[in-house]
Scaffold this motif. Structure first.
Motif, PDB file in Angstrom:
ATOM      1  N   ALA A  25      -4.152 -53.077  42.688  1.00 17.50           N
ATOM      2  CA  ALA A  25      -3.213 -53.361  41.596  1.00 17.50           C
ATOM      3  C   ALA A  25      -3.046 -52.067  40.814  1.00 17.50           C
ATOM      4  N   LEU A  26      -1.849 -51.499  40.818  1.00 14.80           N
ATOM      5  CA  LEU A  26      -1.665 -50.155  40.267  1.00 14.80           C
ATOM      6  C   LEU A  26      -0.572 -50.067  39.215  1.00 14.80           C
ATOM      7  N   ASP A  27       0.255 -51.086  39.112  1.00 10.36           N
ATOM      8  CA  ASP A  27       1.372 -51.099  38.161  1.00 10.36           C
ATOM      9  C   ASP A  27       1.251 -52.379  37.345  1.00 10.36           C
ATOM     10  N   MET A  28       0.827 -52.266  36.099  1.00 16.99           N
ATOM     11  CA  MET A  28       0.542 -53.448  35.302  1.00 16.99           C
ATOM     12  C   MET A  28       1.795 -54.266  34.976  1.00 16.99           C
ATOM     13  N   ARG A  29       2.915 -53.621  34.826  1.00 18.62           N
ATOM     14  CA  ARG A  29       4.141 -54.384  34.564  1.00 18.62           C
ATOM     15  C   ARG A  29       4.515 -55.224  35.788  1.00 18.62           C
TER      16      ARG A  29
ATOM     17  N   GLY B 279      -0.230 -61.594  21.369  1.00 19.14           N
ATOM     18  CA  GLY B 279       0.396 -60.275  21.312  1.00 19.14           C
ATOM     19  C   GLY B 279       1.365 -60.052  22.465  1.00 19.14           C
ATOM     20  N   VAL B 280       2.227 -59.112  22.292  1.00 20.08           N
ATOM     21  CA  VAL B 280       3.192 -58.741  23.332  1.00 20.08           C
ATOM     22  C   VAL B 280       2.885 -57.309  23.772  1.00 20.08           C
ATOM     23  N   PRO B 281       2.599 -57.102  25.063  1.00 21.48           N
ATOM     24  CA  PRO B 281       2.306 -55.734  25.513  1.00 21.48           C
ATOM     25  C   PRO B 281       3.475 -54.791  25.252  1.00 21.48           C
ATOM     26  N   THR B 282       3.155 -53.589  24.838  1.00 22.17           N
ATOM     27  CA  THR B 282       4.171 -52.583  24.581  1.00 22.17           C
ATOM     28  C   THR B 282       4.328 -51.684  25.807  1.00 22.17           C
ATOM     29  N   ASP B 283       5.359 -50.861  25.785  1.00 20.59           N
ATOM     30  CA  ASP B 283       5.523 -49.892  26.866  1.00 20.59           C
ATOM     31  C   ASP B 283       4.305 -48.980  26.956  1.00 20.59           C
ATOM     32  N   GLU B 284       3.717 -48.645  25.805  1.00 21.67           N
ATOM     33  CA  GLU B 284       2.534 -47.790  25.784  1.00 21.67           C
ATOM     34  C   GLU B 284       1.338 -48.487  26.438  1.00 21.67           C
ATOM     35  N   ASP B 285       1.199 -49.805  26.221  1.00 21.99           N
ATOM     36  CA  ASP B 285       0.117 -50.560  26.864  1.00 21.99           C
ATOM     37  C   ASP B 285       0.249 -50.500  28.380  1.00 21.99           C
ATOM     38  N   TYR B 286       1.459 -50.728  28.871  1.00 16.93           N
ATOM     39  CA  TYR B 286       1.691 -50.684  30.313  1.00 16.93           C
ATOM     40  C   TYR B 286       1.461 -49.285  30.866  1.00 16.93           C
ATOM     41  N   LEU B 287       1.910 -48.284  30.147  1.00 17.70           N
ATOM     42  CA  LEU B 287       1.749 -46.901  30.590  1.00 17.70           C
ATOM     43  C   LEU B 287       0.277 -46.540  30.709  1.00 17.70           C
TER      44      LEU B 287
END
Length: 273
Positions: free
Chosen positions: A146-150, A175-183
């Motif tokens: 698993a390499l891409d969390m989005r 909470g809602v994941p942000t782009d920074e969380d996914y990155l």
């Protein structure tokens, strides 16, 4: 066989060692079982260790942090300290410090990839107080990673999303994941030319972690000039590991099992065993 457990400095993890009795300096395999950062899958631990031990490797299994909010960040620091711990004791444990491979399955593969992409990251090195020479693996094997969390969250079952969001992205249920969380939590977005040679195995039929995780990662490796080998079987399932746990007659087993001799050949090219 010498069997013992040790604890890298600055962590609370278990590191199980499977070492040969003689004093031959050997290549080493660090095994990271999967389990979605909520468990350690037993069939991705000791059976894997025993296979590589039988081939002449010194072997360790890392039982990294699971179940905590943002286990991903905690486990990354733990595997970095584990690599430094192994290299610091290379003389005593008869480890060739320049021939250390990491192998991970599913979430464990995410952890190995995370180490691969961040081992030369100056911010991460400053945070841990370690040097890349201490923590960078020499090769990396990623089995149904698993390499891409989005992408993972988009394909996840509804009942898995709250837990995976918490342990992998550090975001509580409301909470809602942000782009920074996914990155931050997606190794595929951090690939550089410093990533070590990488071996990938996946099944097109994987219903838990899409084969696109491996395909997209391989594309990034190619773009960065990182040598890799990838094996994708049409038939199979998520969690096949050494293809023993689910029965030898399961459909797709023979196709999935092809990664094992392929990985052995691939490592012989680099480590000579």
């Amino acid at each position: 066989m010498k069997l013992f457990e040790t604890m890298p400095d600055g962590t609370k993890v278990r590191l199980a060692a499977y070492l040969h009795e003689d004093e031959t300096v050997r290549p080493t395999m660090l095994v990271c079982p999967g389990g979605g950062y909520t468990a350690h899958a037993a069939h991705e631990g000791e059976p894997v260790a025993m296979h590589w031990y039988a081939l002449g490797y010194q072997v360790f299994i890392l039982y990294y942090t699971i179940g905590e909010t943002d286990s991903v960040s905690l486990a990354l620091r733990e595997i970095a300290r584990t690599m430094a711990h192994i290299r610091a004791n290379a003389g005593e444990w008869h480890v060739d410090a320049e021939k250390i491979a990491v192998i991970g399955f599913s979430a464990g593969a995410h952890l190995c990839a995370n180490l691969s992409v961040h081992a030369h990251d100056t911010a991460f090195l400053a945070e841990t107080g370690l040097e890349s020479e201490q923590i960078a693996p020499n090769t990396c094997l990623l089995i149904y990673p698993a390499l891409d969390m989005r992408l993972l969250m988009e394909h996840a079952r509804e009942d898995r999303r709250p837990t995976w969001k918490r342990v992998m992205l550090g975001v509580e249920n409301d909470g809602v994941p942000t782009d920074e969380d996914y990155l931050r939590a997606s190794p595929n977005l951090h690939v550089t030319e410093n990533v070590p040679p990488t071996f990938l195995s996946h099944s097109y039929s994987d219903q838990t972690v899409s084969v696109l995780h491996s395909v997209n990662y391989a594309q990034r490796l190619a773009e960065c000039g990182v040598p890799f080998e990838m094996h994708i079987s049409e038939d199979g399932w998520h969690g096949y590991a050494m293809c023993l746990y689910h029965g030898t007659d399961r459909p797709g087993r023979d196709a999935c099992a092809q990664w094992i001799p392929a990985a052995e050949r691939w490592l012989r090219k680099r480590f000579g065993m």
